[in-house]
Design a protein around this motif. Sequence first.
Motif, short mmCIF file in Angstrom:
data_model
loop_
_atom_site.label_atom_id
_atom_site.label_comp_id
_atom_site.label_asym_id
_atom_site.label_seq_id
_atom_site.Cartn_x
_atom_site.Cartn_y
_atom_site.Cartn_z
N LEU A 146 -1.56 -0.66 13.59
CA LEU A 146 -1.21 -1.89 13.58
C LEU A 146 0.13 -2.59 13.49
O LEU A 146 0.40 -3.62 13.64
N GLY A 147 1.00 -1.49 12.63
CA GLY A 147 2.24 -1.82 12.45
C GLY A 147 2.26 -2.84 11.15
O GLY A 147 3.19 -3.73 11.10
N ILE A 148 1.34 -2.57 10.03
CA ILE A 148 1.35 -3.55 8.92
C ILE A 148 0.96 -2.69 7.77
O ILE A 148 0.96 -1.46 7.82
N ASN A 149 1.38 -3.18 6.47
CA ASN A 149 1.17 -2.47 5.25
C ASN A 149 -0.29 -2.40 5.00
O ASN A 149 -1.00 -3.31 5.38
N ALA A 150 -0.65 -1.03 4.52
CA ALA A 150 -1.82 -0.61 4.08
C ALA A 150 -2.58 -1.75 3.26
O ALA A 150 -3.65 -1.98 3.27
N GLY A 151 -1.66 -1.93 2.26
CA GLY A 151 -2.20 -2.82 1.23
C GLY A 151 -2.54 -4.25 1.59
O GLY A 151 -3.49 -4.98 1.42
N THR A 152 -1.81 -4.58 2.61
CA THR A 152 -2.14 -5.95 3.27
C THR A 152 -3.49 -5.77 4.16
O THR A 152 -4.57 -6.87 3.89
N LEU A 153 -3.78 -4.96 5.02
CA LEU A 153 -4.94 -4.66 5.62
C LEU A 153 -6.07 -4.61 4.71
O LEU A 153 -7.19 -5.04 4.95
N ALA A 154 -5.96 -3.58 3.64
CA ALA A 154 -6.83 -3.77 2.59
C ALA A 154 -7.43 -5.15 2.04
O ALA A 154 -8.62 -5.32 1.90
N ASN A 155 -6.24 -5.76 1.64
CA ASN A 155 -6.59 -7.17 1.14
C ASN A 155 -7.33 -8.03 2.34
O ASN A 155 -8.36 -8.80 1.85
N TRP A 156 -6.93 -7.87 3.40
CA TRP A 156 -7.63 -8.57 4.82
C TRP A 156 -9.15 -8.37 4.65
O TRP A 156 -10.00 -9.03 4.72
#
Length: 87
Positions: A15-25
């Motif tokens: 998705l081209g995003i940070n893994a931490g961001t996805l985990a938070n989502w």
Amino acid sequence: MHETRKSIASVAKDLGINAGTLANWMQMDRLAREQDTDGELTESEREELVRLRRQRAEWAKERAELEMERDVLKRSVILWVKEATGR
């Protein structure tokens, strides 16, 4: 991730995003689902989903164009160097 059997890091990279961001989502989604037993999206959530999907498609198109431009520039530099060095 449970639906795709991919790791969070792998999906985030796709998705081209940070893994931490996805985990938070994902954590926020999990909490929201625990509070909302029917699991239906609200109208504003559906609108946001449509907007994000449209934006993702636009970014994918822009990324493809940028990659093409990068490749052309790489080839141009190679030709320029070959010409300058007489090879």
